[in-house]
Design a protein around this motif. Structure first.
Motif, PDB file in Angstrom:
ATOM      1  N   THR A  66      24.616 -15.817-112.975  1.00  0.00           N
ATOM      2  CA  THR A  66      24.692 -17.244-113.274  1.00  0.00           C
ATOM      3  C   THR A  66      25.670 -17.962-112.353  1.00  0.00           C
ATOM      4  OG1 THR A  66      24.118 -16.888-115.593  1.00  0.00           O
ATOM      5  CG2 THR A  66      25.229 -18.950-115.047  1.00  0.00           C
ATOM      6  N   ILE A  67      26.844 -17.376-112.159  1.00  0.00           N
ATOM      7  CA  ILE A  67      27.842 -17.997-111.291  1.00  0.00           C
ATOM      8  C   ILE A  67      27.337 -18.069-109.857  1.00  0.00           C
ATOM      9  CG2 ILE A  67      30.126 -17.672-110.268  1.00  0.00           C
ATOM     10  CD1 ILE A  67      31.106 -16.655-112.904  1.00  0.00           C
ATOM     11  N   LEU A  68      26.714 -16.995-109.394  1.00  0.00           N
ATOM     12  CA  LEU A  68      26.236 -16.966-108.012  1.00  0.00           C
ATOM     13  C   LEU A  68      25.127 -17.985-107.793  1.00  0.00           C
ATOM     14  CD1 LEU A  68      26.627 -15.507-105.310  1.00  0.00           C
ATOM     15  CD2 LEU A  68      24.843 -13.893-106.012  1.00  0.00           C
ATOM     16  N   GLN A  69      24.224 -18.118-108.739  1.00  0.00           N
ATOM     17  CA  GLN A  69      23.122 -19.073-108.600  1.00  0.00           C
ATOM     18  C   GLN A  69      23.610 -20.516-108.582  1.00  0.00           C
ATOM     19  OE1 GLN A  69      20.577 -17.953-111.846  1.00  0.00           O
ATOM     20  NE2 GLN A  69      19.947 -16.033-110.871  1.00  0.00           N
ATOM     21  N   ARG A  70      24.688 -20.791-109.293  1.00  0.00           N
ATOM     22  CA  ARG A  70      25.234 -22.146-109.320  1.00  0.00           C
ATOM     23  C   ARG A  70      25.741 -22.598-107.959  1.00  0.00           C
ATOM     24  NH1 ARG A  70      28.817 -21.740-114.887  1.00  0.00           N
ATOM     25  NH2 ARG A  70      27.074 -22.009-116.369  1.00  0.00           N
ATOM     26  N   VAL A  71      26.131 -21.639-107.121  1.00  0.00           N
ATOM     27  CA  VAL A  71      26.641 -21.996-105.794  1.00  0.00           C
ATOM     28  C   VAL A  71      25.616 -21.695-104.706  1.00  0.00           C
ATOM     29  CG1 VAL A  71      29.062 -21.776-106.435  1.00  0.00           C
ATOM     30  CG2 VAL A  71      27.821 -19.755-105.607  1.00  0.00           C
ATOM     31  N   GLY A  72      24.343 -21.564-105.094  1.00  0.00           N
ATOM     32  CA  GLY A  72      23.268 -21.405-104.120  1.00  0.00           C
ATOM     33  C   GLY A  72      23.121 -20.019-103.549  1.00  0.00           C
ATOM     34  N   GLY A  73      23.573 -19.013-104.290  1.00  0.00           N
ATOM     35  CA  GLY A  73      23.501 -17.650-103.776  1.00  0.00           C
ATOM     36  C   GLY A  73      22.397 -16.823-104.401  1.00  0.00           C
ATOM     37  N   GLU A  74      22.096 -15.711-103.771  1.00  0.00           N
ATOM     38  CA  GLU A  74      21.159 -14.725-104.302  1.00  0.00           C
ATOM     39  C   GLU A  74      21.677 -13.340-103.979  1.00  0.00           C
ATOM     40  OE1 GLU A  74      17.446 -15.689-102.497  1.00  0.00           O
ATOM     41  OE2 GLU A  74      17.984 -14.860-100.546  1.00  0.00           O
ATOM     42  N   ASN A  75      21.277 -12.355-104.791  1.00  0.00           N
ATOM     43  CA  ASN A  75      21.855 -11.024-104.610  1.00  0.00           C
ATOM     44  C   ASN A  75      20.886  -9.949-105.085  1.00  0.00           C
ATOM     45  OD1 ASN A  75      22.976  -9.805-107.486  1.00  0.00           O
ATOM     46  ND2 ASN A  75      22.677 -12.020-107.504  1.00  0.00           N
ATOM     47  N   LEU A  88      24.660  -9.788-101.125  1.00  0.00           N
ATOM     48  CA  LEU A  88      24.393 -11.164-101.526  1.00  0.00           C
ATOM     49  C   LEU A  88      24.516 -12.074-100.315  1.00  0.00           C
ATOM     50  CD1 LEU A  88      27.246 -12.971-101.711  1.00  0.00           C
ATOM     51  CD2 LEU A  88      27.627 -11.469-103.660  1.00  0.00           C
ATOM     52  N   SER A  89      23.951 -13.261-100.438  1.00  0.00           N
ATOM     53  CA  SER A  89      24.093 -14.292 -99.409  1.00  0.00           C
ATOM     54  C   SER A  89      24.228 -15.637-100.106  1.00  0.00           C
ATOM     55  CB  SER A  89      22.895 -14.296 -98.458  1.00  0.00           C
ATOM     56  OG  SER A  89      21.693 -14.551 -99.159  1.00  0.00           O
ATOM     57  N   LEU A  90      24.938 -16.550 -99.467  1.00  0.00           N
ATOM     58  CA  LEU A  90      25.167 -17.882-100.026  1.00  0.00           C
ATOM     59  C   LEU A  90      25.703 -18.790 -98.935  1.00  0.00           C
ATOM     60  CD1 LEU A  90      28.352 -17.823-102.320  1.00  0.00           C
ATOM     61  CD2 LEU A  90      27.989 -16.371-100.347  1.00  0.00           C
ATOM     62  N   PRO A  91      25.759 -20.111 -99.160  1.00  0.00           N
ATOM     63  CA  PRO A  91      26.333 -21.009 -98.157  1.00  0.00           C
ATOM     64  C   PRO A  91      27.789 -20.647 -97.864  1.00  0.00           C
ATOM     65  CG  PRO A  91      25.092 -22.248 -99.780  1.00  0.00           C
ATOM     66  CD  PRO A  91      25.171 -20.848-100.293  1.00  0.00           C
ATOM     67  N   ILE A  92      28.166 -20.727 -96.593  1.00  0.00           N
ATOM     68  CA  ILE A  92      29.494 -20.299 -96.169  1.00  0.00           C
ATOM     69  C   ILE A  92      30.599 -21.048 -96.906  1.00  0.00           C
ATOM     70  CG2 ILE A  92      29.515 -21.917 -94.228  1.00  0.00           C
ATOM     71  CD1 ILE A  92      31.091 -18.401 -94.266  1.00  0.00           C
ATOM     72  N   LYS A  93      30.358 -22.295 -97.302  1.00  0.00           N
ATOM     73  CA  LYS A  93      31.392 -23.078 -97.984  1.00  0.00           C
ATOM     74  C   LYS A  93      31.748 -22.491 -99.351  1.00  0.00           C
ATOM     75  CE  LYS A  93      28.099 -26.374-100.034  1.00  0.00           C
ATOM     76  NZ  LYS A  93      27.718 -27.814-100.135  1.00  0.00           N
ATOM     77  N   ASN A  94      30.881 -21.619 -99.885  1.00  0.00           N
ATOM     78  CA  ASN A  94      31.123 -21.026-101.200  1.00  0.00           C
ATOM     79  C   ASN A  94      31.503 -19.548-101.116  1.00  0.00           C
ATOM     80  OD1 ASN A  94      30.464 -23.446-102.540  1.00  0.00           O
ATOM     81  ND2 ASN A  94      28.278 -22.975-102.403  1.00  0.00           N
ATOM     82  N   ILE A  95      31.989 -19.121 -99.951  1.00  0.00           N
ATOM     83  CA  ILE A  95      32.317 -17.715 -99.752  1.00  0.00           C
ATOM     84  C   ILE A  95      33.351 -17.218-100.757  1.00  0.00           C
ATOM     85  CG2 ILE A  95      33.970 -18.331 -97.952  1.00  0.00           C
ATOM     86  CD1 ILE A  95      31.991 -15.039 -98.249  1.00  0.00           C
ATOM     87  N   GLU A  96      34.290 -18.073-101.146  1.00  0.00           N
ATOM     88  CA  GLU A  96      35.332 -17.601-102.061  1.00  0.00           C
ATOM     89  C   GLU A  96      34.748 -17.218-103.415  1.00  0.00           C
ATOM     90  OE1 GLU A  96      39.886 -18.477-103.497  1.00  0.00           O
ATOM     91  OE2 GLU A  96      38.789 -20.087-102.470  1.00  0.00           O
ATOM     92  N   THR A  97      33.728 -17.911-103.861  1.00  0.00           N
ATOM     93  CA  THR A  97      33.081 -17.546-105.127  1.00  0.00           C
ATOM     94  C   THR A  97      32.519 -16.130-105.048  1.00  0.00           C
ATOM     95  OG1 THR A  97      32.492 -19.843-105.573  1.00  0.00           O
ATOM     96  CG2 THR A  97      31.270 -18.152-106.765  1.00  0.00           C
ATOM     97  N   ALA A  98      31.871 -15.811-103.930  1.00  0.00           N
ATOM     98  CA  ALA A  98      31.304 -14.472-103.756  1.00  0.00           C
ATOM     99  C   ALA A  98      32.396 -13.407-103.780  1.00  0.00           C
ATOM    100  CB  ALA A  98      30.529 -14.403-102.450  1.00  0.00           C
ATOM    101  N   LEU A  99      33.489 -13.650-103.082  1.00  0.00           N
ATOM    102  CA  LEU A  99      34.569 -12.666-103.029  1.00  0.00           C
ATOM    103  C   LEU A  99      35.255 -12.523-104.383  1.00  0.00           C
ATOM    104  CD1 LEU A  99      36.077 -13.500 -99.531  1.00  0.00           C
ATOM    105  CD2 LEU A  99      34.408 -11.738-100.141  1.00  0.00           C
ATOM    106  N   TYR A 195      35.627 -16.643 -89.495  1.00  0.00           N
ATOM    107  CA  TYR A 195      36.984 -17.057 -89.112  1.00  0.00           C
ATOM    108  C   TYR A 195      37.240 -18.507 -89.497  1.00  0.00           C
ATOM    109  CZ  TYR A 195      36.967 -12.620 -86.724  1.00  0.00           C
ATOM    110  OH  TYR A 195      36.882 -11.273 -86.460  1.00  0.00           O
ATOM    111  N   ASN A 196      36.246 -19.371 -89.332  1.00  0.00           N
ATOM    112  CA  ASN A 196      36.404 -20.753 -89.800  1.00  0.00           C
ATOM    113  C   ASN A 196      36.557 -20.801 -91.324  1.00  0.00           C
ATOM    114  OD1 ASN A 196      36.359 -22.024 -87.328  1.00  0.00           O
ATOM    115  ND2 ASN A 196      34.143 -22.267 -87.306  1.00  0.00           N
ATOM    116  N   ALA A 197      35.936 -19.849 -92.010  1.00  0.00           N
ATOM    117  CA  ALA A 197      36.031 -19.803 -93.465  1.00  0.00           C
ATOM    118  C   ALA A 197      37.299 -19.094 -93.937  1.00  0.00           C
ATOM    119  CB  ALA A 197      34.804 -19.103 -94.037  1.00  0.00           C
TER     120      ALA A 197
END
Length: 412
Positions: A66-75, A88-99, A195-197
């Motif tokens: 549920t949390i991952l889907q809210r930030v546009g991710g799939e796994n 998993l993959s998701l938009p780079i701007k939401n990388i912290e959620t994945a980690l 690195y930008n993230a």
């Protein structure tokens, strides 16, 4: 060549960072060095069950998906005999959620009895649908138990039977988790605009505090040398006969593996391959036939699977297969044939360097089995294989004394 950076946290977690600024998507892959070979022979299926439990909630994250889907991710995830992989993959701007969510389930699961019972039922249903109630579903079970007598490769990741899965209790789950799901038994691989993230800072923030586990020492039984051909004949309610053969081979890290992988392509990769041309198209013995290598961390198998056409005797089909295999032990393949399969292998490797998900996954897997650097030299290894190498390897590989054969007959 894929450029990447590799380093280790103080708790033993191996980190691989692969920079790719061409996409706004980031891929995260965590590979744990644990598979069904690490199970007790009297309680199998735990590694695969654990893959399901890892999505059942952790200490601070009750619902991973549920949390991952809210930030546009799939796994997704999968379990093998040697390792378990989560990606998993998701938009780079939401990388912290994945980690954050990955670190939370590495740190501590929820360990709720209700979740355990639910996932046990899910796995039992999967076992029944995919293996017990599926035509030819038990074929590889039979083959592995015929080919292996002491090594845990004799069972599939799903387990030997549903009774083993039913018997898993919470103490089994906790022991398994704190033995294998520790940072020092895992590889974290990330591909994207890392690195930008500021991925390094985020990795340190979320993973560095996870306690290190005791280093697990494997003492797996070594499969004794097979000295005579093995044979099994079974009758099942299936549409047609199936011939299954396995030959003993080495590990994925052995020098011979690349050559044997090319042999598999020579035999069955594409319409122009030998088995397709000789036994499917010309002689019409099989409706389909395929070969593949198990590519395992310990000594594996070269497997052939063929569905025999109606009216063809399976024993004659077996002899026809052996005839084709023996040709590779006596006559060198042509330059053209070798170049063709080399090019196919290189195409597969190059395509795996395009997707950030594939890059993250491949680097994690290569690091788990040996080292991530090996991935960048795979193409060179395939190109280095010679006609003499193929002839030598096939002479050793297709040894009848090292074979296991199943006649899987359709019950009339």
């Amino acid at each position: 060549m894929i450029p990447f950076e590799k380093y280790h946290l103080d708790n033993g977690l191996t980190v691989i960072l692969q920079p790719d600024t061409t996409t706004p998507i980031v891929a995260v892959d965590i590979c744990y060095l644990v598979g069904s070979r690490d199970e007790n022979a009297q309680k199998t299926g735990l590694a695969h069950l654990f893959e399901h439990l890892m999505f059942g909630g952790s200490k601070n994250v009750p619902n991973f998906d549920t949390i991952l889907q809210r930030v546009g991710g799939e796994n997704n995830a999968y379990t093998t005999v040697d390792y378990t992989n989560y990606y998993l993959s998701l938009p780079i701007k939401n990388i912290e959620t994945a980690l954050y969510i990955e670190s939370d389930r590495m740190n501590e699961l929820a360990f709720l009895p209700k979740i355990l019972e639910t996932q046990k039922n899910v796995v039992i249903e999967e076992f029944n649908q995919s293996y017990r109630n599926q035509p030819y579903g038990d074929l590889l079970f039979l083959l592995k138990s015929l080919a292996y007598k002491v090594h845990p490769y004799q069972w599939n990741p799903i387990g030997k039977n549903t009774e083993h899965i039913k018997s898993v209790n919470m103490n089994d789950v906790k022991d398994f988790f704190y033995t294998f799901y520790r940072p020092n038994n895992a590889v974290l691989s990330i591909a994207g605009d890392i690195y930008n993230a500021k991925c390094k800072d985020l990795i340190e923030k979320w993973f560095a505090s996870i306690p290190q586990g005791t280093v697990y020492q494997r003492h797996l039984p070594e499969e004794p040398l097979q000295t005579e051909a093995r044979f099994l004949e079974v009758f099942r309610n299936v549409p047609r006969d199936c011939l299954c053969k396995a030959y003993k081979m080495g590990k994925k890290t052995d020098n011979d593996f690349i050559c044997i992988d090319l042999v598999s392509d020579i035999l069955s990769n594409g319409n122009s391959s030998r088995l397709q041309q000789k036994l499917v198209k010309n002689r019409q013995i099989f409706s389909s036939v395929a070969t593949y290598t198990t590519g395992t961390f310990d000594n594996g198998l070269f497997i052939l699977l063929g569905y025999v056409n109606e009216g063809v005797d399976i024993a004659q089909a077996d002899l026809a297969v052996i005839e084709v295999l023996n040709e590779l032990t006596t006559v060198k393949i042509s330059d053209y044939e070798l170049e063709k399969v080399k090019n196919k292998a290189e195409t597969v490797l190059v395509s795996s360097e395009i997707s950030v998900q594939e890059k993250a996954m491949q680097l994690a897997l290569y690091e788990t089995i040996s080292c991530a650097e090996d991935f960048n030299f795979e193409a060179n290894k395939y190109q280095a294989v010679s006609q003499d190498d193929i002839l030598t390897i096939c002479t050793r590989l297709f040894d009848t004394k090292q074979s296991s054969t199943i006649y899987y007959r359709a019950q009339k």
